[in-house]
Design a protein around this motif. Structure first.
Motif, mmCIF file in Angstrom:
data_model
loop_
_atom_site.group_PDB
_atom_site.id
_atom_site.type_symbol
_atom_site.label_atom_id
_atom_site.label_comp_id
_atom_site.label_asym_id
_atom_site.label_seq_id
_atom_site.Cartn_x
_atom_site.Cartn_y
_atom_site.Cartn_z
ATOM 1 N N LEU A 1 26.567 -107.881 -30.031
ATOM 2 C CA LEU A 1 27.250 -106.634 -30.368
ATOM 3 C C LEU A 1 28.736 -106.813 -30.603
ATOM 4 O O LEU A 1 29.360 -105.994 -31.295
ATOM 5 C CB LEU A 1 27.033 -105.608 -29.246
ATOM 6 C CG LEU A 1 25.601 -105.097 -29.072
ATOM 7 C CD1 LEU A 1 25.513 -104.176 -27.862
ATOM 8 C CD2 LEU A 1 25.123 -104.369 -30.325
ATOM 9 N N GLY A 2 29.319 -107.866 -30.030
ATOM 10 C CA GLY A 2 30.741 -108.106 -30.236
ATOM 11 C C GLY A 2 31.590 -106.959 -29.705
ATOM 12 O O GLY A 2 31.359 -106.443 -28.614
ATOM 13 N N PRO A 3 32.582 -106.512 -30.491
ATOM 14 C CA PRO A 3 33.465 -105.426 -30.014
ATOM 15 C C PRO A 3 32.746 -104.094 -29.831
ATOM 16 O O PRO A 3 33.271 -103.196 -29.173
ATOM 17 C CB PRO A 3 34.531 -105.333 -31.118
ATOM 18 C CG PRO A 3 33.896 -105.948 -32.327
ATOM 19 C CD PRO A 3 32.982 -107.016 -31.816
ATOM 20 N N LEU A 4 31.552 -103.965 -30.415
ATOM 21 C CA LEU A 4 30.785 -102.727 -30.253
ATOM 22 C C LEU A 4 30.176 -102.607 -28.857
ATOM 23 O O LEU A 4 29.775 -101.513 -28.444
ATOM 24 C CB LEU A 4 29.670 -102.680 -31.311
ATOM 25 C CG LEU A 4 28.923 -101.360 -31.512
ATOM 26 C CD1 LEU A 4 29.870 -100.273 -31.979
ATOM 27 C CD2 LEU A 4 27.786 -101.557 -32.514
ATOM 28 N N HIS A 5 30.141 -103.721 -28.121
ATOM 29 C CA HIS A 5 29.447 -103.743 -26.832
ATOM 30 C C HIS A 5 30.023 -102.730 -25.844
ATOM 31 O O HIS A 5 29.273 -101.994 -25.187
ATOM 32 C CB HIS A 5 29.518 -105.151 -26.235
ATOM 33 C CG HIS A 5 28.768 -105.291 -24.951
ATOM 34 N ND1 HIS A 5 29.312 -104.933 -23.724
ATOM 35 C CD2 HIS A 5 27.512 -105.741 -24.684
ATOM 36 C CE1 HIS A 5 28.432 -105.154 -22.774
ATOM 37 N NE2 HIS A 5 27.331 -105.649 -23.321
ATOM 38 N N ARG A 6 31.344 -102.678 -25.722
ATOM 39 C CA ARG A 6 31.938 -101.802 -24.706
ATOM 40 C C ARG A 6 31.695 -100.331 -25.027
ATOM 41 O O ARG A 6 31.636 -99.491 -24.126
ATOM 42 C CB ARG A 6 33.432 -102.085 -24.555
ATOM 43 C CG ARG A 6 34.287 -101.769 -25.765
ATOM 44 C CD ARG A 6 35.720 -102.246 -25.561
ATOM 45 N NE ARG A 6 36.583 -101.895 -26.672
ATOM 46 C CZ ARG A 6 37.297 -100.772 -26.719
ATOM 47 N NH1 ARG A 6 37.243 -99.917 -25.716
ATOM 48 N NH2 ARG A 6 38.072 -100.514 -27.748
ATOM 49 N N HIS A 7 31.551 -99.997 -26.302
ATOM 50 C CA HIS A 7 31.245 -98.613 -26.674
ATOM 51 C C HIS A 7 29.768 -98.306 -26.447
ATOM 52 O O HIS A 7 29.413 -97.226 -25.969
ATOM 53 C CB HIS A 7 31.618 -98.367 -28.132
ATOM 54 C CG HIS A 7 33.044 -98.672 -28.457
ATOM 55 N ND1 HIS A 7 34.099 -97.920 -27.965
ATOM 56 C CD2 HIS A 7 33.609 -99.663 -29.213
ATOM 57 C CE1 HIS A 7 35.245 -98.418 -28.407
ATOM 58 N NE2 HIS A 7 34.971 -99.477 -29.165
ATOM 59 N N ALA A 8 28.922 -99.264 -26.798
ATOM 60 C CA ALA A 8 27.485 -99.059 -26.603
ATOM 61 C C ALA A 8 27.133 -98.973 -25.123
ATOM 62 O O ALA A 8 26.210 -98.246 -24.741
ATOM 63 C CB ALA A 8 26.701 -100.191 -27.268
ATOM 64 N N ALA A 9 27.854 -99.702 -24.276
ATOM 65 C CA ALA A 9 27.546 -99.713 -22.846
ATOM 66 C C ALA A 9 27.724 -98.348 -22.207
ATOM 67 O O ALA A 9 27.084 -98.037 -21.201
ATOM 68 C CB ALA A 9 28.426 -100.737 -22.131
#
Length: 663
Positions: free
Chosen positions: A572-580
């Motif tokens: 997910l890269g930088p999207l990970h913290r938003h998806a979490a």
């Protein structure tokens, strides 16, 4: 005994079991477990008999008027077609497995009697929704499930997480239920009856005056109950309840109720092309968004929760393209493997002492500690990822095939735009589903590091249930041949194009995730391990309650740090913290709704205390001041009274003279 009588007993028996369990829970604790299991099991047997007698043929209808209303009558009635008969069997199977499993999982829980009674009541309410032939009676079961979920999600009420989750689940679903109720009244007004058959007859004759408005109002309630975008945010937080409750809610009750409702009243939604497109958009956003969020979750139960949201998106997508057969087929298959996933997760949580996948990834040989959970969860994850020949492959391909059929313009039952939306998002979600299923399996069962804690052998009642549910998770998909006879006759055979695409994309998702995991595994060795906390004398419910209360207990603060072995972070890269955090939807809703409501409540409190109360206090103060002044004049001195009397007499005489002179 007639089929109608048997059908009435199906929801009645769990209700009686719930009532008896609540009454005898404290005075006769030895009867609690039999009262939890036996009525639900008997209800399952009767549901099977009803399904056999119904046989996918003509629907069973029976109605009696409950009370005259002067306008639209309210009737106690049954309407059992092939859909209802099979869904009732699913509810009975999952509820019975959950009750049996819970006798071991919550063996030492002091609140088990109330828990078991609420599960029975939950089951009864869902069966009432399934069999009901009247929308108002259906609404009763719909709302009873809501209050049951509130109590069951908040079972560990000592923890703030459980209290907040239960309240959130109740409020979010009620937010959808308000327009849902308005839609039901509008529907009944046009049809002149709450009876489902009459409502469908009115729709067929073109008597529904505002189909788009009615359909959208109903979809609001469905979105809340079935956790579809944008009212899905309560479901991941509901994991604060016991794991068996999660299995029941996700597999056979509550979230299945909304999908079942749309399937039963599908012609109402098909009367509006706009409503079908809206449903398709809801389904598409739900599928893709939940798939991305599942890849970023650390809590094993939250991964499964987002997975449920995604699979509900598939079911809603099938309904958006007008194929309720495919929707209910996937509902049935999903019910089996999702119940298995949650119950197996409960065994894993008990064995590992934590919900955290990051912690599990640092445990060596966890799969050897729980071989039953390992093998059965592997079957369920393969079904979830739609790998042939597991059940999820056939049911998911039925959805994709129906979407492809509509997108190609081969039917007029749904707009072509809805078909394209469902097809594209469904294929994207196939990649994501396989990716997070593979990630869960790798982190839970292929860990490296410390030995997994030894909590002893799992109770037989827990492990045996896993193997029972593994059978339909593996083989139910083969029912695609005879199932159309139970539904509306549409072929459910997998289509070659979507089968190749869907399976190929699923394999790509799994392989890429495996490669990412291999790439990141070396980093995990550099993270120091904490000591494993073993609780050999605790039952699974106690372990889970501790996990919720202490936020990952087994390895201390290790689980709070980013897991370098997590392939989700790499993918997910930088999207990970938003998806979490669910793409910050809770924050958005807090800004748009919660804070304005709180500000309004603060203003009302200020006006009440500082303005209204000031007038109230003033109205009481003035007479008090006058009373004080008069009281001071009452001295008890006779000379003072005589002096005041003479003074008053003089004033009156002077006043009279002035008046006389003026005249």
């Amino acid at each position: 005994m007639t089929t109608t009588t048997l059908a009435f007993l199906v929801p009645l028996l769990p209700f009686l079991g719930a009532a008896a369990g609540l009454l005898l829970g404290r005075t006769a604790p030895g009867f609690v477990r039999p009262l939890a299991v036996l009525p639900t099991l008997a209800s399952l047997v009767l549901a099977v008999l009803v399904a056999v007698r119904q046989g996918g043929g003509q629907a069973i209808d029976s109605h009696t008027e409950l009370t005259p209303t002067g306008s639209v009558p309210i009737e106690l009635g049954l309407h059992i077609d092939g859909f209802a008969a099979l869904v009732a069997v699913l509810v009975g199977v999952v509820a019975t497995c959950v009750q049996i499993y819970s006798t071991g999982y919550l063996h030492d829980d002091p609140r088990y009697p109330s828990y078991a009674a609420l599960v029975s009541l939950f089951t009864s309410a869902m069966l009432l929704v399934v069999y009901s032939g009247d929308l108002m009676v259906l609404l009763v079961g719909w709302e009873v499930m809501g209050i049951c979920s509130y109590f069951l999600v908040g079972h560990y009420w000592e923890t703030p997480e459980a209290r907040a989750a239960s309240l959130k689940a109740f409020l979010v679903t009620k937010l959808g239920d308000v327009p849902f109720l308005i839609g039901l009244f509008a529907l009944a007004t046009d049809a002149g009856s709450f009876r489902i058959t009459r409502v469908l007859g009115t729709v067929a004759s073109g008597g529904l005056h505002h189909p788009t408005v009615v359909a959208l109002l109903l979809l609001a309630g469905v979105a809340g109950k079935s956790a579809l975008f944008p009212l899905h945010t309560w479901l991941p937080d509901a994991m604060a309840g016991p794991t068996p409750v999660s299995a029941l809610i996700h597999a056979a009750t509550m979230v299945a109720a909304g999908i079942y409702f749309v399937a039963r009243l599908l012609p109402v939604f098909q009367a509006s092309a706009a409503a079908m497109v809206v449903l398709a958009v809801m389904a598409g956003v739900t599928m893709v968004g939940s798939g991305l969020a599942a890849l970023a979750q650390d809590d094993i139960k939250r991964v499964l929760a987002y997975s449920t949201i995604g699979q509900l998106g598939y079911m809603a997508g099938a309904l958006a393209v007008g194929d309720r057969g495919a929707a209910v087929f996937h509902l049935l298959a999903h019910g089996a493997f999702k119940a298995l996933l949650f119950l197996a997760a409960g065994v894993i949580i008990h064995a590992s002492g934590t919900n955290s996948l990051a912690v599990m990834s640092r445990m060596k040989d966890l799969r050897t500690r729980v071989p039953d959970a390992f093998w059965t969860m592997t079957v369920a994850l393969l079904a979830l990822a739609a790998i042939p020949p597991f059940s999820g492959f056939f049911s998911k391909e039925a959805v994709l095939g129906a979407a492809e059929h509509v997108a190609a313009g081969h039917t007029e039952h749904a707009p072509g735009a809805a078909g394209w939306i469902v097809l594209v998002t469904g294929l994207v979600t196939a990649v994501l589903t396989a990716a997070y299923a593979t990630r869960l399996w790798l982190l839970a069962f292929r860990g490296h590091g410390a030995e997994a804690p030894d909590h002893g052998r799992q109770p037989v009642v827990m492990t045996s249930v896993l193997w029972v549910l593994a059978i339909p998770s593996l083989a139910f998909g083969l029912a695609f041949g005879p199932l159309p006879d139970w539904f509306d006759g549409r072929d459910l055979t997998p289509v070659l194009t979507t089968s190749v695409l869907g399976t190929g994309l699923a394999l790509v998702g799994g392989i890429v995730t495996y490669g990412a995991w291999r790439h990141t595994t070396a980093l995990a060795a550099r993270v120091p391990l904490g000591a494993v906390a073993a609780h050999p004398d605790a039952d699974a419910g106690q372990v889970e309650a501790e996990a919720i209360a202490t936020h990952e207990p087994a390895f201390g603060d290790v689980a709070q740090a980013p897991d370098p072995a997590d392939p989700g972070r790499l993918l997910l890269g930088p999207l990970h913290r938003h998806a979490a955090v669910g793409f910050h939807l809770d924050t958005v809703y807090s800004v748009l709704f919660v804070r304005p409501v709180q500000a309004g409540a603060t203003l009302v409190r200020f006006l009440d205390r500082e303005v209204v109360d000031t007038y109230v206090r003033g109205a009481g103060a003035l007479p008090r001041w006058l009373g004080t002044a008069v009281r001071r004049a009452q001295t008890g001195n006779v000379q003072t009274y005589v002096s005041a009397l003479l003074a008053g007499t003089v004033v009156l005489v002077v006043a009279a003279l002035l008046v006389a002179t003026g005249a």
